[in-house]
Design a protein around this motif. Sequence first.
Motif, short mmCIF file in Angstrom:
data_model
loop_
_atom_site.label_atom_id
_atom_site.label_comp_id
_atom_site.label_asym_id
_atom_site.label_seq_id
_atom_site.Cartn_x
_atom_site.Cartn_y
_atom_site.Cartn_z
N LEU A 22 0.17 4.52 -6.97
CA LEU A 22 1.77 4.07 -6.93
C LEU A 22 1.55 2.48 -5.98
CD1 LEU A 22 4.95 4.36 -6.77
CD2 LEU A 22 4.54 5.95 -4.81
N TYR A 23 0.87 2.51 -4.97
CA TYR A 23 0.88 1.18 -4.24
C TYR A 23 0.67 -0.02 -4.88
CZ TYR A 23 -3.65 0.28 -3.08
OH TYR A 23 -5.25 0.14 -3.33
N LEU B 296 -7.26 2.30 1.34
CA LEU B 296 -6.09 2.18 0.48
C LEU B 296 -7.47 2.51 -0.67
CD1 LEU B 296 -3.95 -1.02 0.58
CD2 LEU B 296 -3.49 1.66 1.11
N ILE C 210 4.95 -6.58 -6.88
CA ILE C 210 5.99 -7.80 -6.32
C ILE C 210 5.22 -9.11 -6.51
CG2 ILE C 210 5.17 -9.00 -3.60
CD1 ILE C 210 5.39 -5.44 -2.48
N LYS D 240 3.20 -1.07 -6.87
CA LYS D 240 4.47 -1.86 -6.10
C LYS D 240 3.39 -2.81 -5.87
CE LYS D 240 7.57 1.88 -4.69
NZ LYS D 240 8.47 1.18 -5.72
N THR D 241 2.22 -3.08 -5.49
CA THR D 241 1.67 -4.38 -5.08
C THR D 241 1.83 -4.96 -6.81
OG1 THR D 241 0.71 -3.63 -3.75
CG2 THR D 241 -0.48 -5.84 -4.19
N ALA E 240 1.72 -8.52 0.08
CA ALA E 240 1.50 -8.49 -1.65
C ALA E 240 0.94 -6.94 -1.51
CB ALA E 240 0.84 -8.58 -2.75
N LEU E 241 -0.12 -6.13 -1.02
CA LEU E 241 -0.66 -5.18 -0.69
C LEU E 241 0.01 -4.51 0.22
CD1 LEU E 241 -4.57 -6.33 -0.30
CD2 LEU E 241 -3.51 -4.84 -2.15
N PRO F 102 -6.93 -1.59 5.30
CA PRO F 102 -6.91 -0.99 3.81
C PRO F 102 -7.73 -1.11 2.84
CG PRO F 102 -5.81 -3.82 4.95
CD PRO F 102 -6.71 -2.93 6.53
N GLY G 162 3.12 -5.18 1.27
CA GLY G 162 4.63 -4.36 0.64
C GLY G 162 4.05 -3.27 -0.56
N GLY G 163 2.99 -3.50 -1.25
CA GLY G 163 2.81 -1.61 -1.72
C GLY G 163 3.11 -1.49 -1.29
N VAL G 164 2.91 -0.84 -0.27
CA VAL G 164 2.42 0.44 -0.04
C VAL G 164 3.30 1.00 1.57
CG1 VAL G 164 0.83 1.35 2.38
CG2 VAL G 164 -0.42 -0.17 0.35
N MET H 283 -4.56 -16.22 -0.55
CA MET H 283 -4.66 -15.13 0.10
C MET H 283 -3.56 -14.27 0.60
SD MET H 283 -8.15 -14.26 -1.35
CE MET H 283 -9.57 -14.01 -1.05
N GLN H 284 -3.15 -15.03 1.51
CA GLN H 284 -2.29 -14.49 2.31
C GLN H 284 -0.91 -14.07 1.73
OE1 GLN H 284 -2.74 -13.84 5.76
NE2 GLN H 284 -0.72 -12.28 5.17
N GLU H 285 -0.68 -14.36 0.88
CA GLU H 285 -0.16 -14.13 0.04
C GLU H 285 -0.28 -12.34 -1.31
OE1 GLU H 285 2.79 -17.71 -1.88
OE2 GLU H 285 0.63 -17.21 -2.54
N VAL H 286 -1.49 -12.40 -1.49
CA VAL H 286 -1.91 -11.02 -2.36
C VAL H 286 -1.78 -10.04 -1.06
CG1 VAL H 286 -4.07 -10.40 -3.64
CG2 VAL H 286 -3.42 -12.77 -3.87
N GLY I 100 6.12 0.10 -0.16
CA GLY I 100 7.59 0.53 -0.77
C GLY I 100 7.00 2.08 -1.51
N ALA I 101 5.40 2.32 -1.76
CA ALA I 101 5.08 3.61 -1.97
C ALA I 101 5.63 4.72 -0.57
CB ALA I 101 3.15 3.36 -1.94
N VAL J 94 -8.44 -8.16 1.40
CA VAL J 94 -8.33 -8.89 1.24
C VAL J 94 -7.86 -10.04 2.74
CG1 VAL J 94 -6.32 -11.05 0.60
CG2 VAL J 94 -6.87 -9.50 -1.22
#
Lengths: 418, 418
Positions: free
Chosen positions: B407-408, A297, B415, B411-412, A348-349, A294, A351-353, A342-345, A355-356, B103
């Motif tokens: 974009l990511y 990113l 979420i 999206k993050t 979300a990262l 990550p 999921g964001g990636v 922290m696990q939720e963040v 999704g992108a 994270v």
Amino acid sequence: MFISYFDDKRVTENAINGNIKKLAAYRAEIAASATAGTTTVPEYSLYHCKEFALHEELAALKKQFKGVTHVVLVGIGGSSLGLEAIHSVLDTGAVKLSVLDTVSAARIDAVIKSVVAEKKVSRIAVCVISKSGGTTETIANAAVLLDALKEVYGAAIYGQTIFIGNPGTELLKYGKKQGAHIFTMPEVIGGRYSVATMVGLVPLTLLGHDVDEFIEGYLDAGEERFESLVAESAARIAVYHKLKYHHYNFFAFEPRLEQVGKWYRQLFAESLGKEVDLAGKTLIHAMVPTVSTPVELHSTGQLYMSGVPDTVTDFVTFDDEIIDVKIARGNKMAAALNGYTMQEVATALYGGVVGAYQEKQLPYRATIFEESLPYSLGLFMAMRLREVMYVAKILNVDAFNQPNVELYKTKTKEILSL
Amino acid sequence: MFISYFDDKRVTENAINGNIKKLAAYRAEIAASATAGTTTVPEYSLYHCKEFALHEELAALKKQFKGVTHVVLVGIGGSSLGLEAIHSVLDTGAVKLSVLDTVSAARIDAVIKSVVAEKKVSRIAVCVISKSGGTTETIANAAVLLDALKEVYGAAIYGQTIFIGNPGTELLKYGKKQGAHIFTMPEVIGGRYSVATMVGLVPLTLLGHDVDEFIEGYLDAGEERFESLVAESAARIAVYHKLKYHHYNFFAFEPRLEQVGKWYRQLFAESLGKEVDLAGKTLIHAMVPTVSTPVELHSTGQLYMSGVPDTVTDFVTFDDEIIDVKIARGNKMAAALNGYTMQEVATALYGGVVGAYQEKQLPYRATIFEESLPYSLGLFMAMRLREVMYVAKILNVDAFNQPNVELYKTKTKEILSL
């Protein structure tokens, strides 16, 4: 183990199914070998760890090396990457691992100092691993390390040392003479396929990991529900290969999986990166594997998400529910994140990636470990080992040889007048 | 710094010289900006560290944080990779570095435990680095870390904390309110170009490295003898790009240079990996950088040495003459290597690989650090920063933006309902 795919338009169901059909005979062949327990084919790596004797040897080892707090592994490539991959995920800090792979004076100096600091020889275990017994890096590292430790601990250091390799190598004979422990691995199993032989299992046992769980997962990869998934994945990779995708990006979304990526990169590159196929035809295309985390990113992410032509991404991650921390309500620095863990963040990262990638129509597969980590690692590694054999079969290349690394070895030996 | 090239036949002198010509105006422009000390162009990163005030601030910092034994850096991408690269080469074990980038609950848990083990707050320095002040990962990590440390050490932890970013960000304002130290970096300098601003120099100072030597090397990259080498290298990379080479392999031949490779991979990927050029034309080709170490000779080596089409290799290494160990005469395990030192074996491996590349006609460039390591790192990094600007100029892309990672991030945030 949750696995999903997202293909771009160039990859059709027809092409995938066509490749799966090409695998039918090979799949039946491996299944028959596994049932018969055939020990003469290189695919033996997929079921070798069924052997009962191996489990008994490991149990004895565990007992004998109970007080170990520092394991030094001397080995390189297939003799170290698998073990490092598993340990870096499971490491709890209880037993320290030092690895001597390539030749580096600074590194060996630091390792010797930290092993000497253990003070008691019973806390130390040294594994020297070379399949052929002739790997220059391993022999140089082992010679310097053991000489230095013998000066401090006397000949007792050999009682804490284990040599692993093919039966009958000069290195094993030498180890036996010094009174060290000797474990052999089946000659037919190549280095990059050896994680579930003594090569991986001995140091994992010394490090205190749950080897039984690992083996259970490893053997489960042969079950129909997983084996058919492997065939589908292999078929897909072969389609990408045929369409001349250039890059294969192993994206370790949990940073601790980076070493697993390095193990997989070796497996993929050595097994599939050949100059000629089995018919003698020159190959003009190869997919080059790379490993991301990550952190990328904020670096290579820009490049990958620009849709750089012909990259397949292989997301691998797991939910870490054992350790978590909450961002306190009332924290003003992270006001918008208050109450999240922290696990939720991290999720979300992820999921964001993903999704992108979907929005940009970039192809990927995603694997999430859901069961116990040792089990999942066993299952994952055995699935990937089988998968690369399947891909090689479809591409008609030899998954088990590595003809091109001999040249640099010859030239190195010339320089050293060996 | 010794630099050499080996091109394959497709790269002609004509093509290289043509690209060098394209750079003439840009080179003159940068030289003029450097002489004038222009602070409004992104190339300011190449000469910003000439500023006298910066050196005074660092000297004061060094004095104030004299007793520090553990530095925690909270930052990601451009805010951490450069510092990690330098530290992993220069690390002597005197001051410990922990980095919180992405994270990970497990990682932050481990870092908090090890910082608490320091017991005295004066031994700790925390650097929180975010250019924009809004990086999700950095804010989450900093919030959890500082809350945990405040519980143990009280508000005194803020006296040991330094916030770095663009002037006037919310994060800096927050830090100031808590009584933390505030350092700013020039807004015009992008994250991946920021290693020789406060972003890299503050933590390097805290870690006890020779920042003056580093800066000396960094600024020397502007001298004609180095600058003209940079132009030649950039011209060459642009030729490879035009010829559609797909892979750029940074081969860190000294394992401690792997992090330097990761820093360079970011620089290269973010600066050159664009969807459109400055004329708005869609780009259908990109070179993807990857990082190798000598361990890969036993893994991806097989693939690279198979002559996988269109890979350029970038060997980087240094002679390590400070620490060395001899393989004892009389050692029977390594009889053939008796009398050699580890450095001699490492050099022979390097020679073997380079010889194999030449015989197989595989293109590469080789860089060997010959002067002091801090100086060499400064020189090397500044040369590479300049080089990537030159390549971008020839390819007509914007070296300084990164449009695709938004974009990511969006999206993050969706979420997390941010």
